[in-house]
Design a protein around this motif. Sequence first.
Motif, mmCIF file in Angstrom:
data_model
loop_
_atom_site.group_PDB
_atom_site.id
_atom_site.type_symbol
_atom_site.label_atom_id
_atom_site.label_comp_id
_atom_site.label_asym_id
_atom_site.label_seq_id
_atom_site.Cartn_x
_atom_site.Cartn_y
_atom_site.Cartn_z
ATOM 1 N N PRO A 238 0.816 -1.221 0.000
ATOM 2 C CA PRO A 238 0.000 0.000 0.000
ATOM 3 C C PRO A 238 0.851 1.272 0.000
ATOM 4 O O PRO A 238 0.522 2.237 -0.678
ATOM 5 N N ARG A 239 1.940 1.258 0.741
ATOM 6 C CA ARG A 239 2.796 2.442 0.805
ATOM 7 C C ARG A 239 3.489 2.683 -0.539
ATOM 8 O O ARG A 239 3.542 3.825 -1.017
ATOM 9 N N LEU A 240 3.985 1.625 -1.183
ATOM 10 C CA LEU A 240 4.625 1.786 -2.489
ATOM 11 C C LEU A 240 3.628 2.280 -3.539
ATOM 12 O O LEU A 240 3.944 3.176 -4.322
ATOM 13 N N LEU A 241 2.439 1.709 -3.552
ATOM 14 C CA LEU A 241 1.418 2.158 -4.503
ATOM 15 C C LEU A 241 1.013 3.604 -4.244
ATOM 16 O O LEU A 241 0.802 4.380 -5.174
ATOM 17 N N SER A 242 0.931 3.988 -2.976
ATOM 18 C CA SER A 242 0.593 5.374 -2.641
ATOM 19 C C SER A 242 1.671 6.328 -3.112
ATOM 20 O O SER A 242 1.381 7.410 -3.633
ATOM 21 N N PHE A 243 2.939 5.944 -2.941
ATOM 22 C CA PHE A 243 4.032 6.786 -3.420
ATOM 23 C C PHE A 243 4.024 6.891 -4.944
ATOM 24 O O PHE A 243 4.293 7.961 -5.504
ATOM 25 N N ILE A 244 3.703 5.794 -5.625
ATOM 26 C CA ILE A 244 3.631 5.830 -7.089
ATOM 27 C C ILE A 244 2.504 6.758 -7.542
ATOM 28 O O ILE A 244 2.689 7.597 -8.437
ATOM 29 N N ILE A 245 1.333 6.636 -6.929
ATOM 30 C CA ILE A 245 0.202 7.489 -7.292
ATOM 31 C C ILE A 245 0.517 8.949 -6.979
ATOM 32 O O ILE A 245 0.235 9.847 -7.777
ATOM 33 N N LEU A 246 1.119 9.200 -5.831
ATOM 34 C CA LEU A 246 1.503 10.557 -5.451
ATOM 35 C C LEU A 246 2.522 11.120 -6.447
ATOM 36 O O LEU A 246 2.399 12.268 -6.895
ATOM 37 N N GLY A 247 3.515 10.323 -6.807
ATOM 38 C CA GLY A 247 4.516 10.773 -7.771
ATOM 39 C C GLY A 247 3.926 11.073 -9.139
ATOM 40 O O GLY A 247 4.275 12.074 -9.777
ATOM 41 N N LEU A 248 3.013 10.221 -9.599
ATOM 42 C CA LEU A 248 2.367 10.464 -10.888
ATOM 43 C C LEU A 248 1.503 11.720 -10.844
ATOM 44 O O LEU A 248 1.419 12.457 -11.827
ATOM 45 N N GLY A 249 0.865 11.977 -9.718
ATOM 46 C CA GLY A 249 0.072 13.191 -9.574
ATOM 47 C C GLY A 249 0.937 14.438 -9.608
ATOM 48 O O GLY A 249 0.595 15.431 -10.259
ATOM 49 N N ILE A 250 2.072 14.390 -8.924
ATOM 50 C CA ILE A 250 2.990 15.536 -8.935
ATOM 51 C C ILE A 250 3.542 15.740 -10.350
ATOM 52 O O ILE A 250 3.633 16.875 -10.835
ATOM 53 N N LEU A 251 3.898 14.648 -11.028
ATOM 54 C CA LEU A 251 4.373 14.733 -12.406
ATOM 55 C C LEU A 251 3.312 15.349 -13.308
ATOM 56 O O LEU A 251 3.606 16.208 -14.146
ATOM 57 N N GLN A 252 2.076 14.949 -13.132
ATOM 58 C CA GLN A 252 0.961 15.495 -13.911
ATOM 59 C C GLN A 252 0.830 16.996 -13.671
ATOM 60 O O GLN A 252 0.639 17.773 -14.606
ATOM 61 N N LEU A 253 0.950 17.437 -12.423
ATOM 62 C CA LEU A 253 0.857 18.864 -12.116
ATOM 63 C C LEU A 253 2.021 19.650 -12.710
ATOM 64 O O LEU A 253 1.838 20.766 -13.188
#
Length: 173
Positions: free
Chosen positions: A55-70
Amino acid sequence: MTGSQTNTVAGPSNGGLGRERLAGIVLVGFGGLGLWAGYELPFMTSDGVGSGLLPRLLSFIILGLGILQLVLCRKDPGPSTGRWAIRETIPVILGVLLFAITVRGHHLGPISIPSLGLSVACPLAIVASGLAARDARLGELLIFAVVLTAFCIGLFRYALGLSVPVAPWLLGY
């Protein structure tokens, strides 16, 4: 050409909250929510990998993709999100919430909702969510709810062997 016929094409953004920027914000929100919700899960244990690793790795991946998108959409946030379909959104959210609080029961302060199981929670969620469609007919929704509930009980309880309550108020399980 007679009459005035116009084709609407999304033009340049107006600098507001565009689709791309909104997608990035939502991804950052989900990633942050996942990190917060899984905070107390152990990352590593003495036996090896803990239950909080994935869960923590997936959360970091989703967070990173969101920051990249922004970052990628900072100059052009994309076309406007347009009007939001609130009439269609509220029944779906209500259906999900009804399912969540009725399938296993829930305590909301002084209010205690008993565990109603899949036999009640599924049809309740399906009918509530089905009201989002403008052309929804109650009879068709009820038939669909019965068929899908039977399928869900057969799949989750018997085929997969999950300990999901079916009708604790009637069958005891």
